[in-house]
Scaffold this motif. Structure first.
Motif, PDB file in Angstrom:
ATOM      1  N   GLN A 124      -6.472 -12.311 -12.775  1.00 37.44           N
ATOM      2  CA  GLN A 124      -6.528 -11.054 -12.761  1.00 37.44           C
ATOM      3  C   GLN A 124      -5.977 -10.224 -12.106  1.00 37.44           C
ATOM      4  N   MET A 125      -4.779 -10.785 -12.055  1.00 28.74           N
ATOM      5  CA  MET A 125      -4.028  -9.982 -11.132  1.00 28.74           C
ATOM      6  C   MET A 125      -2.832  -9.511 -11.598  1.00 28.74           C
ATOM      7  N   HIS A 126      -1.865  -8.007 -10.943  1.00 29.32           N
ATOM      8  CA  HIS A 126      -1.213  -7.676 -11.634  1.00 29.32           C
ATOM      9  C   HIS A 126      -0.065  -7.402 -10.730  1.00 29.32           C
ATOM     10  N   VAL A 127       1.176  -8.450 -11.023  1.00 30.51           N
ATOM     11  CA  VAL A 127       2.015  -7.811  -9.567  1.00 30.51           C
ATOM     12  C   VAL A 127       3.789  -7.465 -10.923  1.00 30.51           C
ATOM     13  N   ASP A 128       3.788  -6.219  -9.461  1.00 28.16           N
ATOM     14  CA  ASP A 128       5.081  -5.274 -10.232  1.00 28.16           C
ATOM     15  C   ASP A 128       5.913  -5.964  -9.716  1.00 28.16           C
ATOM     16  N   GLU A 188      -2.280  -5.963  -7.553  1.00 30.71           N
ATOM     17  CA  GLU A 188      -3.174  -5.278  -7.836  1.00 30.71           C
ATOM     18  C   GLU A 188      -4.208  -6.707  -8.348  1.00 30.71           C
TER      19      GLU A 188
END
Lengths: 330, 219
Positions: free
Chosen positions: A129-133, A241
């Motif tokens: 459930q996470m987005h890492v740029d 996020e």
């Protein structure tokens, strides 16, 4: 459901070595293709999102084991370690590393960062459930892609944006051959010493006669090589996020981010003074239904960050230990 | 329900292995909000209500696939390393040896293409409820594959989504263009198709489920 996004500016407290390939003895820094306003394209150095995501995964792992008091005598099973540090593996039933879906749910309840980062059960991949740029270098080529608050912060702090070319340097290192040091040669056995001295004589006479084959045979093991790195003091911005469904999940996200920032390292050559990043400034974006708000955050993110999560782990440390040591391998 | 043009504005490159379907994205948001697990291939699907009109036969939703033009691509890699150092440090003494060339601990470096799109935009056409669509799209910040590692990020500080009413181009709107070509995977008997390629595809979500594929007219 709540979506929380942290954006932060970090400074390279040490040079960053994050390479994408080797050309001969030269390691090339990772670069990505960026479209400039007007359509021109350039390659800009960056730190990959996968690297930052793994740093977050490790931070959650070590932070949780520390809170559960498991770091001194961990004795974790192979399946547990693989699940927590590499997302597990879809292996099918019958394998030692099988995690069935009910057990996965139970493990997520014990170790909520697993829900954020995702993992595998016996026959399926559970998405995270996470987005890492990516870690984006703050340079003139990335100006149009940087968040407005980052640009405002740079301006108010007198930070000048320059081309990314100025942020990369090439350095040379040499692995020395200990056999070239007379004091080291003295420590050798008689036979080994004779070999080393014989090789030196062969190399010397080959040099005099111009015999390339003999010169190669008598060559020392010295290895010069170069690598590109982001210079110390460079600024990057990163975004993290997560979609969370409970206060505990949200707190575990904040806990993992805080753990990562307290000792934030990326890339290679960490044993020789590379890779440390330090937090400079941050913003938290709350995406609530129908609105989004931006607030400034410090390194600790919020006064009570992690309290809920730490209490959760301490209360269930025996269950967690038993799962991580044996429950997953069944 | 109104004819709509929906535009996503990307901040960076995107990884696309198949066209992006608007109905699939909206169904994902509904499921994410309810925290539903995605079904296994071939499993029965619980109905997901999205604010896009269904075609009269109820087989699929009236929306085109994502329209975009790839301007440039670069090769990237997805890496996985077995945590063998941690096996040694934190693992039980039962872990004697770890094979990193095969099996569960196999390390990999898988290449993929990261695309930069013209104007960083993807456009869809559909017949739907603009407010309902806006509400769902508010939770979509990344598109395409490898979203977890930041690929396909939308322009979150600008206007990531634009939902606007538009003119239709004829009876085929929004799934068949003015020349009679399919703008998404369509059943072969769909009226108005003039000449289209055929391929095995799904006409509705979940689009990744190969077990449901059937021969379709495709763009």
């Amino acid at each position: 459901m709540e979506t929380t996004r942290f954006e932060m500016i970090v400074r390279a407290a040490q040079p960053i070595a994050h390479h994408q390939e080797n050309l001969g003895n030269q390691a090339i820094f990772a670069r990505k293709l960026v479209r400039l306003p007007g359509g021109e394209r350039v390659n800009v150095p960056y730190v990959s999102g996968d690297t930052v995501r793994h740093a977050l995964r490790e931070a959650a792992f070590y932070g949780t084991l520390h809170e559960a008091g498991l770091l001194n005598d961990p004795q974790l099973s192979e399946g547990a370690l693989r699940l927590l540090l590499a997302g597990g593996m879809v292996t099918g039933k019958g394998d030692a590393s099988v995690v069935n879906i009910d057990r996965y749910r139970e493990l997520v309840a014990l170790f909520p960062p697993l829900a954020l980062l995702g993992g595998c059960t016996d026959n399926r991949v559970i998405p995270g459930q996470m987005h890492v740029d990516d870690g984006n270098l703050l340079c003139s080529e990335m100006r149009h892609l940087s968040p407005p608050w980052v640009m405002a912060w740079l301006e108010s702090n007198g930070e000048r944006l320059e081309s990314c070319r100025g942020a990369i340097e090439e350095v040379q290192r040499v692995r020395m051959d200990p056999m070239l040091r007379p004091e080291a040669v003295k420590l050798l056995s008689d036979g080994a010493k004779a070999n080393v001295e014989g090789r030196a004589l062969v190399a010397e006479s080959a040099h005099d006669t111009g015999d390339a084959v003999a010169a190669k045979e008598g060559k020392s093991a010295m290895m010069p090589r170069t690598h590109e790195r982001i210079i110390q003091g460079s600024l990057l911005w990163i975004g993290l996020e997560a979609r969370t469904y409970s206060d505990l999940e949200h707190d575990s996200f904040c806990f993992a981010v805080a753990c990562m920032l307290s000792n934030f390292h990326v890339g290679g050559k960490r044993g020789t003074g590379h890779g440390k990043l330090e937090f400079v400034a941050g913003s938290r974006v709350h995406f609530m239904p129908a609105s989004a708000s931006l607030e400034s955050v410090g390194r600790e993110l919020a006064p009570k960050t992690g309290d809920l999560y730490k209490a959760h782990v301490r209360a269930r440390k025996d269950d967690l230990a038993s799962w991580l040591r044996s429950g997953i391998n069944s | 329900m109104k004819p709509l043009r929906i535009t996503a504005k990307l901040a960076e490159g995107i990884v696309l292995r198949a066209p992006l379907m608007l109905d699939g994205i909206l169904a994902w948001v509904v499921c994410a909000r309810e925290r539903r697990l995605s079904p296994l291939p071939g499993d029965a699907i619980e109905p997901v209500d999205i604010p896009i009109e269904l075609e009269p036969g109820g087989r699929f939703h009236l929306c085109s696939q994502g329209l975009h033009e790839v301007e440039a691509s670069s090769l990237r890699y997805k890496n996985r390393r077995a945590p063998w150092v941690e096996y040694a440090r934190f693992g039980t003494s039962k872990i004697k040896r770890v094979d990193i060339a095969a099996g569960a601990n196999k390390s990999y470096r898988v290449p993929y293409s990261l695309d930069l799109l013209r104007d960083d935009r993807i456009v869809w056409y559909c017949i739907g409820d603009p407010d309902g669509i806006r509400d769902l799209l508010r939770d979509v910040h990344y598109l395409g594959r490898h979203r977890g590692a930041g690929k396909g990020r939308l322009d979150l500080h600008g206007q990531p989504w634009r939902v606007e009413e538009c003119e239709t181009w004829g009876d085929g709107f929004p799934v068949v263009d003015a020349n009679g070509k399919a703008m998404r995977a369509l059943p072969l008997d769909w009226p108005g198709l003039v000449e289209s390629r055929q391929s095995f595809r799904n006409v509705t979500f979940p689009y990744w489920d190969k077990t449901r594929e059937a021969l379709c007219a495709v763009p």
